[in-house]
Design an enzyme around this catalytic site. Structure first.
Site: not given
Ligand code: G3I
Length: 397
Positions: A170, A289
């Site tokens: 990205e 994805e």
């Molecule tokens: O690990 C923390 C945890 O400790 C905390 O309690 C919890 C509550 O806030 O957050 C957890 O972190 C989260 C992380 O996922 C792990 O679950 C983040 O807040 C959350 O923002 C993060 O979201 C991920 C996102 O990327 C972040 O940008 C999604 O799971 C994941 O599916 C998503 O994947 C991305 C690809 O990498 C790139 N392309 C787009 C795709 C969707 O956004």
């Protein structure tokens, strides 16, 4: 002579059926391809079929179906979050490899390949890095050196255990960004300039001569105007063509495939055309994805099947457009869904206003949805001449 020939023909027939038919057919149970797993049916095409894996769900003993389906239906896995920089190096110089190592071991036990996600991205960077750059305690030179060290350390650790790396993810803006004219966006372009892309691929190649190195992005499933100022697929096409001209070791382009039924649909020819044009550059392609979300209107949330079913149909149709295009283009070497169950999907958390969901191929109770059956039938019925072995490029030097 005649008998010997029939025996030979018979032998070939048996071999073919056996190869296709992991659940041996018997008189009482004829061969039923729909009983096969996605990974078994994808074998016909030499296609890796994968899923993003949420390690918390994989390790949840109270959620055994998650681990079961991950192992039986998919021949490839991607870490949804645990191979991102903030997870691997939460504090400077201290690595937490355990969750990523665990996924590698799981994949090995289940004869799966692993897509590495992600070496360079502007999101999910460790706080010590972004705050160091912000307060100036990390200089531009040091930032570049830290990036080189991160790529070298991670790729070296998983050398020979990863089939494809998303080296850069990205890096390109969207027409709705400011300024709207497409450009290199984000933390790395801002602090190191677009030259960081070539550096990243070269450092990854130096660390692992055999892994396939991908550029990964969303909204590049089809070409638009053809003007790189507002057509993201064209911008990415020109960008990777430019990297190849600089002899940068990039091997493939990953199209994320995050779609929404509210945005109308691409058709298979448009998507096939895009894959073919990247292929013509000598690159591999992959869907990395895939999910197809829908707006969760009040009626949908209230369980109104008259509102839900058309969305499930439309979602299935979009999954199938991407799968059909992938099967039709031999450079498309893997098809990965971004989570396979609505129980574990990033969509409802991310798209909460207005709410969206229903994005994956299994429902919250691990029941296969129309989308699962649609891509399965694509794998079964994509007959000759569309049972095409994949063509995987040699890793560029
Ligand atoms: O690990 C923390 C945890 O400790 C905390 O309690 C919890 C509550 O806030 O957050 C957890 O972190 C989260 C992380 O996922 C792990 O679950 C983040 O807040 C959350 O923002 C993060 O979201 C991920 C996102 O990327 C972040 O940008 C999604 O799971 C994941 O599916 C998503 O994947 C991305 C690809 O990498 C790139 N392309 C787009 C795709 C969707 O956004």
């Amino acid at each position: 002579m005649k008998l010997r020939r029939w025996m030979a023909v018979g032998a070939v027939a048996v071999a073919t059926v056996t190869a296709l038919n992991t659940v041996p057919a018997t008189a009482s149970r004829p061969y039923d391809p729909t009983a096969q797993s996605l990974r078994t049916l994808a074998l016909r095409h030499g296609l890796q079929i994968g899923t993003a894996v949420d390690m918390a769900a994989l390790n949840n003993a109270n959620d055994p179906r998650y681990r079961q389906i991950t192992a039986t239906e998919f021949s490839s896995v991607t870490a949804e979050n645990v191979m991102k920089w903030e997870s691997l190096e939460p504090t400077r110089g201290n690595y937490d490899w355990a969750p990523a190592d665990q996924l590698i071991d799981f994949a090995k036990r289940n004869k799966q390949t692993v897509r590495g996600h992600v070496l360079v991205w502007q999101n999910q960077l460790p706080g010590w890095l972004t705050s160091g750059v912000e307060d100036g305690s990390i200089s531009k030179q040091e930032l570049r050196e830290l990036l080189r060290k991160h790529i070298t350390t991670v790729v070296s650790r998983y050398k020979g255990k990863i089939s494809q790396w998303d080296v850069v993810n990205e890096a390109v803006s969207d027409p709705w960004d400011n300024p709207p004219t497409l450009h290199y966006k984000g933390f790395w372009a801002q602090h190191l300039g677009p030259g960081y892309l070539a550096d990243a691929f070269r450092w990854a190649r130096a660390a692992d001569p055999k892994v396939l190195l991908f550029y990964n992005d969303y909204n590049i499933e089809a070409f638009g105007s053809g003007n790189p100022a507002n057509d993201k697929t064209q911008f990415v096409y020109d960008m990777v063509k430019g990297l190849l001209a600089q002899r940068v070791p990039i091997d493939g382009v990953g199209s994320q495939g995050h779609l929404g039924t509210q945005y109308g649909n691409y058709d298979t020819l448009q998507v096939t055309d895009a894959l073919k044009r990247f292929t013509a550059l000598g690159l591999a392609t992959a869907f990395t994805e895939v999910d197809v979300r829908s707006e969760m209107t009040e009626a949908v949330q209230a369980g109104d099947s008259a509102e839900i079913n058309p969305r499930l149909q439309a979602s299935a149709a979009n999954f199938s457009v991407l799968m059909k295009a992938c099967l039709a283009v031999r450079s498309c070497i893997s098809f990965t869904v971004w989570g396979f169950s609505d129980k574990h999907s990033w969509v409802p958390t991310w798209f909460d206003n207005p709410p969206e969901g229903l994005a994956t191929i299994y429902d919250e109770n691990y029941q296969p949805k129309r989308a699962y059956h649609e891509i399965k039938s694509d794998l079964i019925f994509a007959g000759p001449p569309y049972v095409l072995p994949r063509i995987t490029p040699k890793p560029r030097r």
